[in-house]
Scaffold this active site. Sequence first.
Site, PDB file in Angstrom:
ATOM      1  CG  ASP A  24     101.963 105.861  68.211  1.00 56.21           C
ATOM      2  OD1 ASP A  24     102.796 106.126  67.323  1.00 56.21           O
ATOM      3  OD2 ASP A  24     101.092 104.974  68.087  1.00 56.21           O
ATOM      4  CG  HIS A  25      99.828 107.983  65.369  1.00 56.99           C
ATOM      5  ND1 HIS A  25     100.158 108.159  64.030  1.00 56.99           N
ATOM      6  CD2 HIS A  25      99.845 106.636  65.590  1.00 56.99           C
ATOM      7  CE1 HIS A  25     100.343 106.962  63.476  1.00 56.99           C
ATOM      8  NE2 HIS A  25     100.175 106.034  64.403  1.00 56.99           N
ATOM      9  CD  GLU A  83     102.178 107.901  59.476  1.00 51.62           C
ATOM     10  OE1 GLU A  83     101.190 107.597  58.791  1.00 51.62           O
ATOM     11  OE2 GLU A  83     102.253 107.669  60.701  1.00 51.62           O
ATOM     12  N   GLY A 134      94.392  98.584  63.270  1.00 50.66           N
ATOM     13  CA  GLY A 134      93.253  97.723  63.550  1.00 50.66           C
ATOM     14  C   GLY A 134      93.434  96.294  63.070  1.00 50.66           C
ATOM     15  CG  HIS A 167     103.094 103.482  62.605  1.00 49.54           C
ATOM     16  ND1 HIS A 167     102.531 104.003  63.753  1.00 49.54           N
ATOM     17  CD2 HIS A 167     104.301 104.082  62.481  1.00 49.54           C
ATOM     18  CE1 HIS A 167     103.352 104.892  64.287  1.00 49.54           C
ATOM     19  NE2 HIS A 167     104.441 104.957  63.530  1.00 49.54           N
ATOM     20  N   GLY A 168     101.010  99.749  62.155  1.00 49.89           N
ATOM     21  CA  GLY A 168      99.974  98.808  61.717  1.00 49.89           C
ATOM     22  C   GLY A 168     100.523  97.437  61.402  1.00 49.89           C
ATOM     23  CB  SER A 169     103.694  96.014  61.979  1.00 51.66           C
ATOM     24  OG  SER A 169     104.069  96.910  60.956  1.00 51.66           O
ATOM     25  CG  ASN A 210     104.192 101.592  66.186  1.00 56.22           C
ATOM     26  OD1 ASN A 210     105.416 101.612  66.282  1.00 56.22           O
ATOM     27  ND2 ASN A 210     103.448 102.643  66.461  1.00 56.22           N
TER      28      ASN A 210
END
Length: 282
Positions: A24-25, A83, A134, A167-169, A210
């Site tokens: 990831d990332h 991304e 976060g 992402h960030g979900s 994610n």
Amino acid sequence: AYLRHLMLAAIELNPKIPIVMHLDHGNAPETCFSAIEQGFTSVMMDGSLSEDGKTPSSYEYNAKITREVVEAAHAKGVSVEGELGALGGIEDGHGAGLSEEEAQKHLTDPDQAEQFVADTGVDALALAIGTSHGAYKFKRKPTGEVLKMDLIEDIHRRLPNTHLVMHGSSSVPQELLDIINAHGGAMKQTYGVPIEEIQRGIANGVRKVNVDTDNRLAITGAIRKVLHEDPAEFDLRTYLTPAREAMKEVCKIRMIAFGQAGNAGKVPVKTCKQMVSFYKGK
């Protein structure tokens, strides 16, 4: 190598579940190349940020290094996620630290998304739709003003064969915040991505979601509960066991909600060697 052997153990214990080992990332091509050499079967080249993992990059930089990773990865049968746009927040030191308001200035542009896939050849594309890494994603329950699900629908229409990624979900359930705060925590009021909006994304080409913060909240709440009820407790086995079970329950609920539960046996398994042939034929 340590991570790879953990995954190999998981595969050995669960031979009927298709498993991908994903980076990831990745902040630079070299990071992705290292993962590929270690046996990862999927990598993410996050060129949306510069190599420092904090500064939003240019389209040209992003496309160049992502294409570089795609060429090397596909030669080994490894899939690549890219991304475009920038998410808010920070995850494990990676991220621009954008506020909810600032993230709205770095959303994925649908025209640019089409061009990016053509320029790079990525298998999957992570989109910036207003979400953040976060727990503190939104100050109120998100609406279309801040959570741009219409971008996913537009991009899916343009790129029906590209796997889209959210992402960030994490949904940041209120009940998990309540457990933490009832046992000595001080979490501020916050809102995540509603399950129904993720389901809407899945209906429009999202194939990877994610979710991390919800797991952390579940673990933290379970640990706080044990130590709050028995401050003398020191045996980590006493509090890690319920913590692990709390996280498993979150994963179970998400897998059912996202429609993946019970479908492992329906997923056709392809080896990296088979994928090399697939990529050569494209």
